[in-house]
Design a protein around this motif. Structure first.
Motif, PDB file in Angstrom:
ATOM      1  N   UNK A 166      12.116  -6.973  -2.263  1.00 29.23           N
ATOM      2  CA  UNK A 166      11.446  -5.625  -1.830  1.00 29.23           C
ATOM      3  C   UNK A 166      10.023  -5.480  -2.558  1.00 29.23           C
ATOM      4  N   UNK A 167       8.977  -5.777  -1.596  1.00 26.35           N
ATOM      5  CA  UNK A 167       7.404  -5.779  -2.186  1.00 26.35           C
ATOM      6  C   UNK A 167       7.025  -4.168  -1.814  1.00 26.35           C
ATOM      7  N   UNK A 168       6.875  -3.444  -2.994  1.00 19.93           N
ATOM      8  CA  UNK A 168       6.217  -2.006  -2.784  1.00 19.93           C
ATOM      9  C   UNK A 168       4.919  -2.266  -2.633  1.00 19.93           C
ATOM     10  N   UNK A 169       4.283  -1.607  -1.535  1.00 22.95           N
ATOM     11  CA  UNK A 169       3.055  -1.612  -1.570  1.00 22.95           C
ATOM     12  C   UNK A 169       2.277  -0.311  -2.672  1.00 22.95           C
ATOM     13  N   UNK A 175       7.020  -4.292   1.849  1.00 21.26           N
ATOM     14  CA  UNK A 175       7.143  -5.236   2.709  1.00 21.26           C
ATOM     15  C   UNK A 175       8.396  -5.962   2.490  1.00 21.26           C
ATOM     16  N   UNK A 176       8.996  -6.814   3.300  1.00 22.80           N
ATOM     17  CA  UNK A 176      10.220  -7.990   2.848  1.00 22.80           C
ATOM     18  C   UNK A 176       9.892  -8.923   3.765  1.00 22.80           C
ATOM     19  N   UNK A 177       9.884 -10.192   3.309  1.00 20.62           N
ATOM     20  CA  UNK A 177       9.635 -11.370   3.945  1.00 20.62           C
ATOM     21  C   UNK A 177      10.938 -11.890   4.150  1.00 20.62           C
ATOM     22  N   UNK A 178      11.390 -11.806   5.639  1.00 23.85           N
ATOM     23  CA  UNK A 178      12.604 -12.302   5.812  1.00 23.85           C
ATOM     24  C   UNK A 178      12.876 -13.610   6.169  1.00 23.85           C
ATOM     25  N   UNK A 195      -7.884  -9.925   3.094  1.00 19.54           N
ATOM     26  CA  UNK A 195      -8.268 -10.080   4.427  1.00 19.54           C
ATOM     27  C   UNK A 195      -9.573 -10.940   4.414  1.00 19.54           C
ATOM     28  N   UNK A 196      -9.923 -11.275   5.576  1.00 23.33           N
ATOM     29  CA  UNK A 196     -11.389 -11.903   5.705  1.00 23.33           C
ATOM     30  C   UNK A 196     -12.491 -10.876   5.531  1.00 23.33           C
ATOM     31  N   UNK A 197     -12.069  -9.518   5.664  1.00 25.23           N
ATOM     32  CA  UNK A 197     -13.321  -8.754   5.309  1.00 25.23           C
ATOM     33  C   UNK A 197     -13.376  -8.128   3.938  1.00 25.23           C
ATOM     34  N   UNK A 198     -12.556  -8.922   3.223  1.00 23.09           N
ATOM     35  CA  UNK A 198     -12.434  -8.488   1.542  1.00 23.09           C
ATOM     36  C   UNK A 198     -11.559  -7.317   1.366  1.00 23.09           C
ATOM     37  N   UNK A 199     -10.978  -6.858   2.242  1.00 19.46           N
ATOM     38  CA  UNK A 199      -9.865  -5.647   2.127  1.00 19.46           C
ATOM     39  C   UNK A 199      -8.628  -6.426   1.170  1.00 19.46           C
ATOM     40  N   UNK A 200      -8.134  -5.416   0.271  1.00 25.19           N
ATOM     41  CA  UNK A 200      -6.994  -6.228  -0.501  1.00 25.19           C
ATOM     42  C   UNK A 200      -5.771  -5.221  -0.343  1.00 25.19           C
ATOM     43  N   UNK A 201      -4.700  -5.747  -0.556  1.00 14.12           N
ATOM     44  CA  UNK A 201      -3.499  -5.343  -0.520  1.00 14.12           C
ATOM     45  C   UNK A 201      -2.621  -5.486  -1.657  1.00 14.12           C
ATOM     46  N   UNK A 202      -2.104  -4.387  -2.533  1.00  8.98           N
ATOM     47  CA  UNK A 202      -1.562  -4.534  -3.845  1.00  8.98           C
ATOM     48  C   UNK A 202      -0.019  -4.384  -3.813  1.00  8.98           C
ATOM     49  N   UNK A 203       0.741  -5.444  -3.988  1.00  9.49           N
ATOM     50  CA  UNK A 203       2.215  -5.402  -3.882  1.00  9.49           C
ATOM     51  C   UNK A 203       2.985  -5.612  -5.293  1.00  9.49           C
ATOM     52  N   UNK A 204       3.987  -4.933  -5.532  1.00  8.36           N
ATOM     53  CA  UNK A 204       4.823  -5.255  -6.661  1.00  8.36           C
ATOM     54  C   UNK A 204       6.115  -5.312  -6.381  1.00  8.36           C
ATOM     55  N   UNK A 205       6.896  -6.203  -7.143  1.00  6.18           N
ATOM     56  CA  UNK A 205       8.370  -6.354  -6.668  1.00  6.18           C
ATOM     57  C   UNK A 205       9.055  -5.239  -7.358  1.00  6.18           C
ATOM     58  N   UNK A 206      10.035  -4.615  -6.358  1.00 10.65           N
ATOM     59  CA  UNK A 206      10.713  -3.307  -6.833  1.00 10.65           C
ATOM     60  C   UNK A 206      12.152  -3.689  -6.513  1.00 10.65           C
ATOM     61  N   UNK A 207      13.042  -3.253  -7.310  1.00 19.77           N
ATOM     62  CA  UNK A 207      14.508  -3.574  -7.349  1.00 19.77           C
ATOM     63  C   UNK A 207      15.116  -2.547  -6.429  1.00 19.77           C
ATOM     64  N   UNK A 208      15.947  -2.659  -5.750  1.00 23.14           N
ATOM     65  CA  UNK A 208      16.812  -1.450  -4.899  1.00 23.14           C
ATOM     66  C   UNK A 208      17.266  -0.596  -5.967  1.00 23.14           C
TER      67      UNK A 208
END
Length: 275
Positions: free
Chosen positions: A49-52, A70-73, A146-159
């Motif tokens: 479980x990746x918390x944004x 996000x979750x990568x199924x 992203x290609x425009x330089x925008x960044x999204x930061x995610x961290x692993x989160x346990x349920x």
């Protein structure tokens, strides 16, 4: 005694796409790689479980609304929450990057303008071809750029654990549609599951409790006993939904700090840990 096991297949009725087309359903592709083999940035990401945490656009960093994840199924499917609404999307996931394609989404109205803006920006950013960098930290972290330089930061989160957590009701659902809790009822409904196999409940107006047995992705509730105060207005509506759900055998799913409990007729409540 509770045994916390849960399904990983949320259902969606209302459909949308990134950014505008419509789609009948999100289906698995025949050449999908097994979840255990999915890696991005050199790190295994499936089953996590990746918390944004935040998103940075044009040098301005905005903290993500609580519950964004996000979750990568698989290497062809990603699901999660944009900050208000949930989604289940076709995707292209490689070791070097990720991009979301058409998706099924819920249509919950988000009253907070900043939350709506973040959700729109995140959906747009995830539709781009994002490069991914993984850290070796514990908990693990991902950065999507992203290609425009925008960044999204995610961290692993346990349920969050089902038992012992104060679960506050934050959404109501019926027929796979989810709506945010009415303002007058916010913070007035919650559940706490105990180790002895019982649950205490604030229903929106009255309070009570019942036996509750959780096993294999289901919770079976015994008869609910409660106070008998007269309730009117939005708190009464929330209580009626709570009483419908807390009856007999239900399904449940935990995603990070979000719990969904769904009755057999499709009525559901969404709860947030510690809210």
């Amino acid at each position: 005694m509770f045994t916390q096991r849960k399904p990983r297949a949320p259902r969606f009725l209302l459909l949308a796409a990134l950014p505008v087309a419509t789609l009948a359903t999100v289906t698995a592709c025949g050449n999908e790689n097994a979840p255990g083999s999915v890696k991005v940035g050199g790190a295994p990401v499936a089953g996590v479980h990746w918390t944004v945490r935040s998103m940075t656009v044009d040098g301005t960093t905005t903290r993500a609304p609580r519950g964004t994840y996000l979750e990568f199924v698989s290497d062809r499917r990603v699901r999660g929450n944009y900050g208000c609404n949930r989604f289940d999307a076709r995707a292209t996931v490689t070791d070097a990057g990720v991009a979301l394609d058409r998706s099924a989404t819920t249509k919950m109205y988000c009253e907070d303008k900043k939350q709506r803006a973040f959700e729109k920006d995140l959906a747009r950013a995830l539709a781009a071809e994002n490069a991914v960098k993984a850290s070796g930290d514990d908990p693990a972290r991902l950065t999507l750029t992203g290609p425009d330089g925008a960044t999204i930061s995610l961290v692993e989160q346990r349920d969050a654990p089902l038992v012992g957590t104060k679960w506050t009701v934050t959404g109501l659902g019926a027929d796979d549609n989810t709506e945010s809790l009415p303002k007058a009822a916010e913070g007035r409904a919650r559940l706490v599951f105990a180790k002895d196999g019982t649950v205490s409940a604030r229903l929106g107006c009255n309070s009570g409790g019942a036996k509750a047995t959780a096993r294999d992705g289901h919770i079976t509730f015994g008869p609910l006993t409660s106070t008998k105060m007269g309730c009117v207005g939005e708190a009464s509506d929330v209580e009626q939904t709570m009483r419908t759900v807390l009856k007999g055998r239900t399904s449940y799913d935990i995603q990070g700090d979000t719990l969904t409990v769904r009755a057999a007729d499709g009525t559901a409540i969404t709860l947030t840990a510690g809210a």
